[in-house]
Design a protein around this motif. Structure first.
Motif, PDB file in Angstrom:
ATOM      1  N   PHE A 141       0.780  -0.988   0.036  1.00  0.00           N
ATOM      2  CA  PHE A 141      -0.159   0.111  -0.014  1.00  0.00           C
ATOM      3  C   PHE A 141       0.916   1.220  -0.052  1.00  0.00           C
ATOM      4  O   PHE A 141       2.023   1.260   0.650  1.00  0.00           O
ATOM      5  CB  PHE A 141      -0.926  -0.016   1.226  1.00  0.00           C
TER       6      PHE A 141
ATOM      7  N   LYS B 263      -5.073   3.191   3.913  1.00  0.00           N
ATOM      8  CA  LYS B 263      -5.408   1.863   3.065  1.00  0.00           C
ATOM      9  C   LYS B 263      -5.111   0.752   3.528  1.00  0.00           C
ATOM     10  O   LYS B 263      -5.877  -0.527   3.652  1.00  0.00           O
ATOM     11  CB  LYS B 263      -5.197   2.135   1.598  1.00  0.00           C
ATOM     12  N   ARG B 264      -3.919   0.448   4.367  1.00  0.00           N
ATOM     13  CA  ARG B 264      -3.436  -0.519   4.724  1.00  0.00           C
ATOM     14  C   ARG B 264      -4.132  -0.874   6.153  1.00  0.00           C
ATOM     15  O   ARG B 264      -4.621  -1.899   6.419  1.00  0.00           O
ATOM     16  CB  ARG B 264      -1.922  -0.352   5.256  1.00  0.00           C
TER      17      ARG B 264
ATOM     18  N   TYR C  75      -8.349  -6.301  -1.162  1.00  0.00           N
ATOM     19  CA  TYR C  75      -7.093  -5.350  -1.759  1.00  0.00           C
ATOM     20  C   TYR C  75      -7.376  -4.600  -2.943  1.00  0.00           C
ATOM     21  O   TYR C  75      -7.345  -3.272  -2.846  1.00  0.00           O
ATOM     22  CB  TYR C  75      -5.934  -6.250  -2.075  1.00  0.00           C
TER      23      TYR C  75
ATOM     24  N   GLN D 182      -7.938  -0.447  -2.773  1.00  0.00           N
ATOM     25  CA  GLN D 182      -6.938   0.252  -3.747  1.00  0.00           C
ATOM     26  C   GLN D 182      -7.684   1.241  -4.660  1.00  0.00           C
ATOM     27  O   GLN D 182      -7.162   2.349  -5.078  1.00  0.00           O
ATOM     28  CB  GLN D 182      -6.182  -0.469  -4.496  1.00  0.00           C
TER      29      GLN D 182
END
Length: 146
Positions: free
Chosen positions: A25, A30-31, A67, A71
């Motif tokens: 990331f 976002k992680r 994911y 993203q």
């Protein structure tokens, strides 16, 4: 032998970090969202295991999809809604309150209440029967004494 053991112990954290970096990331937020979602989404194949801890193929597919959606900038609720639409409410550990989930909570309570009512009525009936039998027995004794 001792040196080999020290090297292995020193490399273990690096292996764990390398396994976690499968999903890189650019944004730390976002992680965090990805980790949160993979811990809150249940593996459809495994019994009560989240997709973060599962090695099942379907869990790996779900992780890849989470994911991808993270993203793309989708929010937590959008990702959860997508997964629920595709896999049903089972995939999320916090199911919505609806008729089905409400019945799962209330039916056992209803059975317990029904059992209590049946036991109380049965006990009351047996007390009435015992009182009637005692009265009949007392009347029999009185008749014998005459």
């Amino acid at each position: 032998m001792r040196a080999l053991m020290i090297v292995v112990l020193l490399l273990l954290p690096a292996l764990a970090f390398a396994a976690e970096e499968r999903y890189p990331f650019d944004d730390p937020a976002k992680r965090v969202l990805f980790v949160e979602l993979t811990e809150e989404l249940r593996c459809p194949k495994c019994q009560n295991q989240n997709i973060a801890d599962s090695n099942a193929m379907v869990a790996e597919d779900l992780k890849r999809k989470v994911y991808q959606l993270v993203q793309e900038g989708q929010s937590k609720s959008e990702v959860v809604d997508y997964m629920k639409l595709r896999y049903g409410d089972f995939v999320y550990y916090q199911p919505p309150l609806n008729l089905i989930t409400l019945s799962l909570w209330l039916l056992p309570l209803a059975f317990v209440l029904l059992a209590v009512v049946v036991l109380v009525k049965k006990r009351k009936r047996s007390k009435e029967t015992n009182a009637h039998d005692l009265l009949a027995e007392a009347e029999e004794w009185l008749e014998k004494d005459k």
